[in-house]
Write an enzyme that holds these catalytic residues in place. Structure first.
Site, PDB file in Angstrom:
ATOM      1  N   GLU A  44      46.170  29.404  60.924  1.00 51.29           N
ATOM      2  CA  GLU A  44      44.625  29.398  60.456  1.00 51.29           C
ATOM      3  C   GLU A  44      43.378  28.482  61.040  1.00 51.29           C
ATOM      4  O   GLU A  44      42.751  29.278  61.030  1.00 51.29           O
ATOM      5  CB  GLU A  44      44.821  28.079  59.657  1.00 51.29           C
ATOM      6  CG  GLU A  44      45.939  28.308  58.891  1.00 51.29           C
ATOM      7  CD  GLU A  44      45.758  28.628  57.595  1.00 51.29           C
ATOM      8  OE1 GLU A  44      43.724  29.473  57.555  1.00 51.29           O
ATOM      9  OE2 GLU A  44      46.059  29.957  57.030  1.00 51.29           O
ATOM     10  N   CYS A 197      42.153  42.960  45.402  1.00 49.51           N
ATOM     11  CA  CYS A 197      40.918  42.640  44.911  1.00 49.51           C
ATOM     12  C   CYS A 197      39.271  43.338  46.183  1.00 49.51           C
ATOM     13  O   CYS A 197      39.314  42.117  46.582  1.00 49.51           O
ATOM     14  CB  CYS A 197      40.524  41.823  44.473  1.00 49.51           C
ATOM     15  SG  CYS A 197      39.457  41.918  43.432  1.00 49.51           S
ATOM     16  N   CYS A 204      42.243  47.712  40.619  1.00 52.39           N
ATOM     17  CA  CYS A 204      42.405  47.411  39.458  1.00 52.39           C
ATOM     18  C   CYS A 204      43.866  47.371  38.273  1.00 52.39           C
ATOM     19  O   CYS A 204      44.716  46.591  38.306  1.00 52.39           O
ATOM     20  CB  CYS A 204      41.273  47.213  38.599  1.00 52.39           C
ATOM     21  SG  CYS A 204      39.127  46.700  39.241  1.00 52.39           S
ATOM     22  N   CYS A 207      46.589  44.934  40.236  1.00 53.13           N
ATOM     23  CA  CYS A 207      46.386  44.254  40.510  1.00 53.13           C
ATOM     24  C   CYS A 207      47.598  43.324  38.152  1.00 53.13           C
ATOM     25  O   CYS A 207      46.841  43.478  37.369  1.00 53.13           O
ATOM     26  CB  CYS A 207      44.726  43.961  39.763  1.00 53.13           C
ATOM     27  SG  CYS A 207      44.373  41.768  40.167  1.00 53.13           S
ATOM     28  N   CYS A 213      40.462  40.006  33.595  1.00 52.47           N
ATOM     29  CA  CYS A 213      40.102  40.152  35.084  1.00 52.47           C
ATOM     30  C   CYS A 213      38.531  40.203  33.674  1.00 52.47           C
ATOM     31  O   CYS A 213      38.393  41.285  33.259  1.00 52.47           O
ATOM     32  CB  CYS A 213      40.324  40.962  35.570  1.00 52.47           C
ATOM     33  SG  CYS A 213      38.884  41.406  36.711  1.00 52.47           S
TER      34      CYS A 213
END
Length: 350
Positions: A44, A197, A204, A207, A213
């Site tokens: 991270e 995305c 799309c 997804c 959405c």
């Protein structure tokens, strides 16, 4: 599709999760394998403002050389800064060492297992604390990076521009964060933004959140997220001094801990501004190389004039000569490596 969007996303993630060297796969996690907090923390920190592709090799090198937080805490500063060279945002490397040493000294080598505990450590801000808490410890912490902001803006058809919309998007992301499998969910929504995305040409049709959405329904996917126009990036100028002794040694200095490239090895430099003052580190017959090293930092472009000199046995007023066998150009940050690549051919000692 079920009434719980997070469940739909987790089903998608179970099949489509990206393979990462620091990640525990969904099937392994369900079987009881727990993520290593050290590897999650390290990844991270490396991933802050840096792509996964750029981080992979660095992560492998760090974990091979320092497999535990105790190993990293006992490492020499110069060794860690050298391994970090080229990854950028060098304050992260300094804070990495501070954090590792704090964990060993103050926490007996055990990472705090909550967001609030993690955020008290050096170099760990709100995002990183939430990511470690969720991924390593399954705390119901909301993780919001650029990918998540984009997903939330499109899912909810939010037209407020970033960065002002960050608070609104975080609230929306929090409402979707599940109590169970919070770590997998955090990684799933980031994977969704990275692979489906995407900023341009989102897929799309593939997804898992296609049906709910709002921007897909409204036909506004390509417009989102909206962003406030950036100001023009200024340009600064500087002078880099590259000197090589007759025995092949290079003159280098360690930059001050604070400021850009803090603690990193580099060439003696002038200041960086519109009209830098010359600051040669020793008296020599300095020659203008005739080409510039150019580099872009987050907030400005830098153009460096390169001055070179072959010198004898002389004492510099800044820096130290490093013998050729002890000098690794790979230990230099990217802008310093650019200077080296341009200058070394003119200062070669065969």
């Amino acid at each position: 599709m079920r009434d719980d969007p997070s469940a739909d996303l987790l089903d998608w993630y179970d099949t489509h999760a990206r393979v990462m060297p620091w990640r525990v796969a969904p099937a392994d996690r369900k079987a009881g394998q727990r993520p290593d907090p050290y590897r999650i923390w390290l990844s991270e920190v490396m991933l802050q403002q840096t792509t996964v592709a750029a981080v992979r090799d660095y992560f492998h090198r760090f974990t091979a050389r320092w497999p535990t937080v105790q190993d990293l805490a006992s490492a020499a500063d110069a060794d860690v800064m050298g391994e970090w060279a080229g990854l950028g945002y060098y304050a992260r490397a300094r804070n990495l060492l501070k954090c590792a040493r704090a964990i060993v000294t103050d926490y007996d080598g055990v990472f705090p297992d909550t967001r609030d505990g993690l955020i008290a450590l050096p170099g760990i801000g709100p995002y990183t604390a939430a990511a470690i808490a969720a991924i390593a410890f399954d705390e119901q912490a909301t993780v919001v990076d650029g990918n998540v902001e984009r997903v939330m803006a499109r899912l909810h058809d939010v037209h407020s521009p970033l960065p002002a919309a960050k608070g609104e998007l975080t609230v929306l992301a929090t409402a979707l964060t599940p109590a169970q499998r919070a770590g997998d969910y955090a990684q799933a929504v980031m994977d969704l933004g990275a692979t489906i995305c995407t900023p341009k040409s989102p897929a799309c049709g593939n997804c898992p959140w296609r049906d709910p959405c709002k921007s897909r329904i409204a036909g506004t996917v390509a417009e989102l997220p909206k962003k406030t126009p950036k100001k023009k990036t200024p340009t600064r100028f500087g002078i880099a001094y590259v000197a090589r002794r007759t025995d092949g040694a290079w003159l280098l200095e360690t930059r001050p801990d604070k400021g850009l490239l803090g603690g990193m090895l580099g060439w003696p430099m002038s200041d960086w501004n519109d009209a830098p003052d010359p600051a040669p580190p020793l008296d020599a017959n300095w020659q203008d190389l005739g080409v510039e090293a150019r580099h872009t930092f987050t907030h400005f472009h830098l153009r460096l004039q390169i001055m070179t000199a072959n010198v004898g046995d002389t004492t510099p007023n800044r820096g130290d000569f490093i013998a050729a066998p002890d000098f690794r150009p790979s230990d230099l940050p990217t802008v310093m490596r650019k200077v080296f690549d341009l200058a070394h051919a003119t200062l070669r000692h065969d």
